[in-house]
Scaffold this active site. Sequence first.
Site, short mmCIF file in Angstrom:
data_model
loop_
_atom_site.label_atom_id
_atom_site.label_comp_id
_atom_site.label_asym_id
_atom_site.label_seq_id
_atom_site.Cartn_x
_atom_site.Cartn_y
_atom_site.Cartn_z
N ASP A 114 0.88 -1.17 0.00
CA ASP A 114 0.00 0.00 0.00
C ASP A 114 0.91 1.22 0.00
O ASP A 114 1.48 1.58 1.03
CB ASP A 114 -0.90 -0.02 1.24
CG ASP A 114 -1.78 1.23 1.35
OD1 ASP A 114 -1.79 2.04 0.41
OD2 ASP A 114 -2.45 1.39 2.39
N LYS B 131 2.94 11.42 -3.73
CA LYS B 131 1.90 10.70 -4.47
C LYS B 131 0.96 11.67 -5.18
O LYS B 131 0.39 11.35 -6.23
CB LYS B 131 1.12 9.81 -3.51
CG LYS B 131 0.09 8.89 -4.16
CD LYS B 131 -0.49 7.93 -3.12
CE LYS B 131 -1.55 7.03 -3.71
NZ LYS B 131 -2.09 6.08 -2.70
N GLU C 140 -7.53 0.20 -4.40
CA GLU C 140 -7.50 0.12 -2.94
C GLU C 140 -8.80 -0.42 -2.33
O GLU C 140 -8.75 -1.27 -1.44
CB GLU C 140 -7.13 1.49 -2.36
CG GLU C 140 -5.67 1.86 -2.65
CD GLU C 140 -5.34 3.31 -2.33
OE1 GLU C 140 -6.22 4.02 -1.82
OE2 GLU C 140 -4.19 3.72 -2.60
N ASP D 224 -13.07 4.38 1.78
CA ASP D 224 -11.61 4.40 2.00
C ASP D 224 -11.10 5.84 1.92
O ASP D 224 -11.07 6.44 0.85
CB ASP D 224 -10.94 3.54 0.93
CG ASP D 224 -9.43 3.51 1.05
OD1 ASP D 224 -8.88 4.10 2.00
OD2 ASP D 224 -8.77 2.88 0.19
#
Length: 601
Positions: free
Chosen positions: A10, A72, A176, A200
């Site tokens: 992850d 990211k 994810e 999420d």
Amino acid sequence: MEEKYALGIDLGTTNSCCGVYKDGQVKMIPNRHGSILTPSWVAFSDEEGHLVGEDAVEQAVWNLSNSIFHVKRFMGRKFSDNEVQESIRRVPFDVVGDSGDIKIRVKDHKVNRDLEPEEISAMILSSLKADAEEFLGTKITNTVITVPAYFNNAQRQATKDAGTIAGLNVVKLLNEPTAAALAYSVEKKKTGKQFVLVFDIGGGTFDVAILLISDGEFKVCAVAGDCSLGGADFDQRLFDYCKDKFCEEKNSDFSHDKRAVARLREMCEKAKKKLSTVQRANIAIDSFFDDEDLNIPVSQLKIEELCKDLFEKTKDGMDSVIADASISKFEIGSVLMVGGSTRIPYIRRMVTKYFEKKPTHTLNPDEAVAQGAAIEAWRLTSTCDKTGGILLMDVTPLSLGTDIVGDEMTILIPKNTPIPACFSAVFNNYVDFQTSMEFKVFEGERLQAHANHLLGQFILNDIAPQPKGKSCVKATFEIDANGILDVTAADLNSGNYSSITINDLGKKLSKEEIQKMIAEGEKHRAFDQAFKNQREARGMFQDYLDSLNAIAKSTNVSPTKKAVALVSYKVGKDWLQSNMEASQLVILERLERLKNSTRFT
């Protein structure tokens, strides 16, 4: 030699973690400091080279401009994006570029270096890989890396590239929410059939997805989300509040002091986490700026007041994904909450109220995504199957298509199509003896192609010349299990073809574009339909003009008919060119008048 383990990673905005499927269960990998979570930080220094994780965080206060985090949010995007510019204002390091690619500027061993965001992420992945190899005592190459469900093609390709740079064989990019649902189902040994909604929200992204789980088959029904909504944005709201309070009370502005900014950001993040379990906290920093102390009390209620609009934005994602799945929220069997930001009490209460049931918290929200990735990595690389014959089916988050004539979007892969997928369509030449055809590749929900997101474009040359409508060019859109798109165009007459792999071409989606693209498709549906009708009417008009032109050039009709056809052709052509915005009704009425005046032809 076949490797014993495959890694599930992850790669997060604020923290990253990894695990392996071992002895019938997922084993999370501790880093060299004994922690499961590794901060997604990389720092550069004159003496030690680059540092990753906790080591990078610890030295950040005195080495701010060389301490890189939240990378990211820069991957697979363009420097000119509004969201990128907003992120740049929040970080103390230098982000450089023009309208094109992003570079992170650092000083490494006293030498300036401009690094791609993928290179920074690769350093984090390399560190996770090294920790796993040391913990397990064996080499590991194969991995599954998770990505937000709403990552576009460029962001997915950038993630895969980072894995390759790190020396990993990325066997799959896994969404994810799908990873979290997989971990939940395996952990609970769920059987039967039910809809599961995965909510999420982590440090940098928000995803919501609905999956239909049926005896080991995982079918993603719909996805939605925001690639620029997460804990970092909540931290920013608290930071702005504290900044304004300090500046007002002390009549002093510390915005230019990078060290003061970094210290306050760190304390705001800690306070936000603490307020997930206690009602009140103090953000206190001695000798903060100009020998003045900072001491600001905050509470859960204050966090909720500052961030309520951000929290509530997640409802849009839930509304969208339920509508796209064509089910009622009361048909949801389980609501799975993952990501560190789901610990925030307001978010938990909001989701509970929305579904009128308590969400599931059986999995560690920080680890669930990596656990699912580890299961999928083991499943894809192992010769035996102890996970019950699991089949994962993800979907495309947005429609994919092209515009060949005018500005009309021809969709080849509809939104929420299970992937991998391959669709083709045949297009004809729209002018006589056309020898080339330009293909623009878009993602989005608007009928007008320019209103969608341009992914890339290419030209097919050397088409065998044919009269209008006789050439046949086959366009094929193929999207793999990682969500990466290949487009091929081939002339069926000559055999010539051209292709493109969509990675980092074109302008990337901004935050606003991501959030509004599907909603705008609905909002403008009537307008887009009118546009399509008008385009079809113009096509009919043009076809009739072409028939008149053919009569005017024919040797088999009388001179009178040829003269009338030529005059009518010129008058009709002039009218069509002078009335580009005419409605479908006006065009069809004019076409009927033209036909009536040339019936004898």
